[in-house]
Motif scaffolding. Structure first.
Motif, PDB file in Angstrom:
ATOM      1  N   ALA A  27      99.719 -25.730  16.978  1.00 39.94           N
ATOM      2  CA  ALA A  27      98.875 -26.931  16.620  1.00 39.94           C
ATOM      3  C   ALA A  27      97.781 -26.516  17.584  1.00 39.94           C
ATOM      4  CB  ALA A  27      99.924 -27.862  17.245  1.00 39.94           C
ATOM      5  N   TYR A 279      99.706 -21.193   8.392  1.00 42.24           N
ATOM      6  CA  TYR A 279     100.255 -22.169   9.562  1.00 42.24           C
ATOM      7  C   TYR A 279     101.742 -22.849   8.207  1.00 42.24           C
ATOM      8  CZ  TYR A 279      96.401 -21.549  12.177  1.00 42.24           C
ATOM      9  OH  TYR A 279      95.206 -21.231  12.887  1.00 42.24           O
ATOM     10  N   THR A 345     102.307 -32.661   9.198  1.00 41.90           N
ATOM     11  CA  THR A 345     100.850 -31.606   9.234  1.00 41.90           C
ATOM     12  C   THR A 345      99.969 -32.315  10.224  1.00 41.90           C
ATOM     13  OG1 THR A 345     100.609 -31.651   7.085  1.00 41.90           O
ATOM     14  CG2 THR A 345     101.607 -29.939   7.224  1.00 41.90           C
ATOM     15  N   VAL A 346      99.970 -33.368   9.409  1.00 40.86           N
ATOM     16  CA  VAL A 346      98.882 -34.604   9.955  1.00 40.86           C
ATOM     17  C   VAL A 346      98.522 -34.673  11.466  1.00 40.86           C
ATOM     18  CG1 VAL A 346      97.721 -36.988  10.020  1.00 40.86           C
ATOM     19  CG2 VAL A 346      98.638 -35.823   8.157  1.00 40.86           C
ATOM     20  N   PHE A 349      99.030 -30.853  13.470  1.00 39.63           N
ATOM     21  CA  PHE A 349      96.998 -30.194  13.515  1.00 39.63           C
ATOM     22  C   PHE A 349      96.454 -31.545  12.704  1.00 39.63           C
ATOM     23  CE2 PHE A 349     100.530 -27.122  10.860  1.00 39.63           C
ATOM     24  CZ  PHE A 349     100.494 -26.143  11.688  1.00 39.63           C
ATOM     25  N   GLY A 350      96.113 -32.243  13.127  1.00 34.99           N
ATOM     26  CA  GLY A 350      95.276 -33.201  12.640  1.00 34.99           C
ATOM     27  C   GLY A 350      94.228 -33.699  13.661  1.00 34.99           C
ATOM     28  N   MET A 354      90.051 -29.134  13.507  1.00 33.14           N
ATOM     29  CA  MET A 354      91.273 -29.665  12.160  1.00 33.14           C
ATOM     30  C   MET A 354      90.670 -30.485  12.001  1.00 33.14           C
ATOM     31  SD  MET A 354      92.881 -26.784  10.864  1.00 33.14           S
ATOM     32  CE  MET A 354      94.166 -27.326  10.068  1.00 33.14           C
ATOM     33  N   THR A 356      91.838 -33.882   9.609  1.00 34.95           N
ATOM     34  CA  THR A 356      92.967 -34.502   8.758  1.00 34.95           C
ATOM     35  C   THR A 356      93.516 -34.122   6.966  1.00 34.95           C
ATOM     36  OG1 THR A 356      92.233 -36.938   9.518  1.00 34.95           O
ATOM     37  CG2 THR A 356      93.835 -36.776   7.715  1.00 34.95           C
ATOM     38  N   ALA A 359      94.475 -30.644   7.296  1.00 30.82           N
ATOM     39  CA  ALA A 359      96.382 -30.381   7.784  1.00 30.82           C
ATOM     40  C   ALA A 359      96.759 -31.553   6.527  1.00 30.82           C
ATOM     41  CB  ALA A 359      96.373 -32.233   9.149  1.00 30.82           C
TER      42      ALA A 359
END
Length: 534
Positions: A27, A279, A345-346, A349-350, A354, A356, A359
């Motif tokens: 992340a 990822y 993943t939001v 990775f959001g 990155m 949204t 992600a």
């Protein structure tokens, strides 16, 4: 079952912490460098040492070296100590030479795995590769130390050591966010930025290697360079490993095709390329790494001993117990990944550089990978049946068939799908490959040991899916309700995971207990017993 469960629990605890910190590492890096050009460049450079490690020693460790160490420990007058020292000497010399050569050939290696990259993107990938490639030597030395520890039934250190690597990488990613003005823009990244990312990545592996070497020293291993390498069984190792190298080479050729196609997709649709695939793959590995790798690591030395003693019934029981134990966790995990992938993943990775939508795209790829979790895990367990017999030829031939199916389906996806769907198509190709490969491998392995307790395994899997389907349905209902009213934001994703994933997991445990699924009852009993003693 109890032996596998106890050993697996020790390793699973370490692997759980390792994977959770790995989540954080991924992340932080994604927030720092994104999934566009710089993210793709980093992921290619990061992957190359892993590929070379697999080609040179990774596959040989489990299929050849572990059984040979077990034999030396049983048969040599010194308990195999001299043999282990020869192996360590050979690993240090050979892998150091390979690391130096790889650094010199970094531009050519990067070009091999990319799709006509030029300009700043290629320069960044080459520079990062030169900083990261020296870790090949530390990868190999640490892996051999971990293998020797495993043959002595010391499983904790190999599972906990990656936590140190993750912590170093988290610090590197956070430092990059603070000191770099380039962010995810590959055109603006400086050599100092790349040095921080590359050398920091290598430093993490160095720390991990040192932890394993120290742990090996604590259990009584004393390294003394031994250059009488003729007594290391290199001839036997070479004959046995030939097919292992073929297996790894074929697998990596298939991976090369996937990487080339994913990088090509990223050029056509930024954010939907190799970084997104990488990822999603790392998250897919979480449940497999926590439980399946732990059980596999405990299984192989025991199965090798049983084969050496001619006790094929013990091989059958060890395998059957391992598959059922692994499946009790990965069956619901696979279904939950298929439902909750984007919400997960939001959250991860959001952030940072990155978006949204980037992600969510990774989550869509993860949903497709969720289909593959059970067949992929069972396939890996099946390979250990052959390795316990010292048979590396059959897995290599199976890999050849897998590679042909995977490459054909991946190329079809690349040529027929819109650019933004290509990476999802690659993940689906992976799924189909392991369903077909697992079926063939089961039949071949069953013939080898006179059956694999197939009816019992099939009955257990059926009951686990019956228990897990309501879990997935509950998670899907929560996802639909929250997304309808709030969309997919950081807060709503957290609510979805807590309510859908958390309540779904509790529902699975309750139904499994009601259905008297023994593997779940054993896991719950072990955890409850440890908490009670604590």
């Amino acid at each position: 079952m109890s032996r596998v469960l106890r050993a697996g629990a020790i390793m699973a605890a370490g692997t759980l912490v390792s994977r959770v910190t790995g989540f954080l590492r991924t992340a932080v890096l994604a927030a720092a460098i994104g999934t566009a050009a710089l993210g793709d460049a980093y992921n290619v450079a990061y992957t190359i040492p892993l590929i070379l490690f697999d080609l040179l020693i990774g596959g040989v460790l489990s299929s050849v070296i572990v059984p040979m160490i077990v034999r030396a420990q049983r048969n040599d007058p010194d308990g195999g100590r001299a043999y282990e020292q020869r192996l360590m000497t050979l690993a240090i010399l050979a892998l150091t030479a390979v690391a130096v050569l790889a650094v010199a050939l970094a531009p050519q290696i990067v070009d091999l795995y990319t799709d006509d990259w030029t300009g700043p993107k290629r320069e960044a990938a080459v520079t990062l590769a030169r900083f990261i490639l020296p870790q090949i030597a530390f990868f190999g030395i640490g892996a051999l130390a971990g293998a020797i520890l495993n043959t002595r039934d010391r499983f904790a250190a190999p599972m906990w050591a990656p936590v140190l690597n993750n912590l170093v990488m988290i610090a590197v990613g956070l430092l990059y966010l603070v000191v770099s003005d380039a962010g995810s823009a590959v055109e603006e990244v400086t050599r100092s930025d790349l040095a921080l990312l590359g050398l920091g990545t290598t430093a993490g592996i160095v720390v991990q290697c040192l932890a394993l070497v120290i742990s090996l020293h604590r259990v009584g291993f004393r390294f003394r360079p031994r250059f009488d390498l003729r007594n290391a069984g290199l001839g036997e190792m070479g004959r046995t490993a030939t097919w292992t190298f073929a297996y790894v080479g074929i697998s990596q050729a298939s991976f090369w095709v996937t990487t080339k196609l994913a990088t090509g997709a990223g050029d056509m649709a930024p954010g939907a390329g190799n970084a997104a695939y990488s990822y999603a793959w790392q998250l897919f590995q979480l449940p497999y790494g926590i439980i399946a790798v732990s059980v596999i690591t405990a299984m192989l030395p025991r199965m090798s001993r049983s084969v050496a003693d001619g006790q094929y019934d013990m091989v059958r029981e060890e395998f059957s117990s391992g598959v059922r134990l692994v499946s009790s966790v990965i069956v619901p995990s696979g279904l939950l990944l298929m439902v909750l992938g984007p919400a997960l993943t939001v959250i991860i990775f959001g952030h940072g550089n990155m978006t949204t939508q980037d992600a969510i795209y990774i989550g869509n790829v993860l949903q497709v990978f969720g289909l593959a979790l059970v067949p992929f895990s069972v396939f890996q367990l099946l390979l250990r049946v052959f390795y316990s017999f010292g048979d590396t030829r059959t897995p290599a031939l199976i890999a050849l068939a897998n590679a042909a199916v995977s490459a054909g389906l991946s190329l079809l996806a690349y040529l027929t799908l819109p650019a933004e769907y290509i990476v999802m198509g690659l993940a689906f190709s992976f799924t189909v490959t392991y369903i077909a490969g697992g079926t063939i491998t089961w039949m071949l392995a069953s013939r080898r040991v006179g059956g694999l307790d197939g009816r019992r395994v099939a009955a257990s899997l059926t009951r686990m899916y019956v228990a897990a389907i309501p879990t997935a349905a509950l998670a899907l209902a929560v996802l639909w309700a929250v997304e309808t009213f709030a969309g997919l934001t950081l807060l709503s994703s957290l609510i979805i995971l807590v309510a859908g994933g958390g309540l779904g997991g509790l529902l699975y445990l309750a139904i499994s207990h009601r259905m008297r699924i023994p593997e779940i009852r054993s896991i719950v009993g072990l955890v409850a017993g440890r908490l009670g003693r604590g």
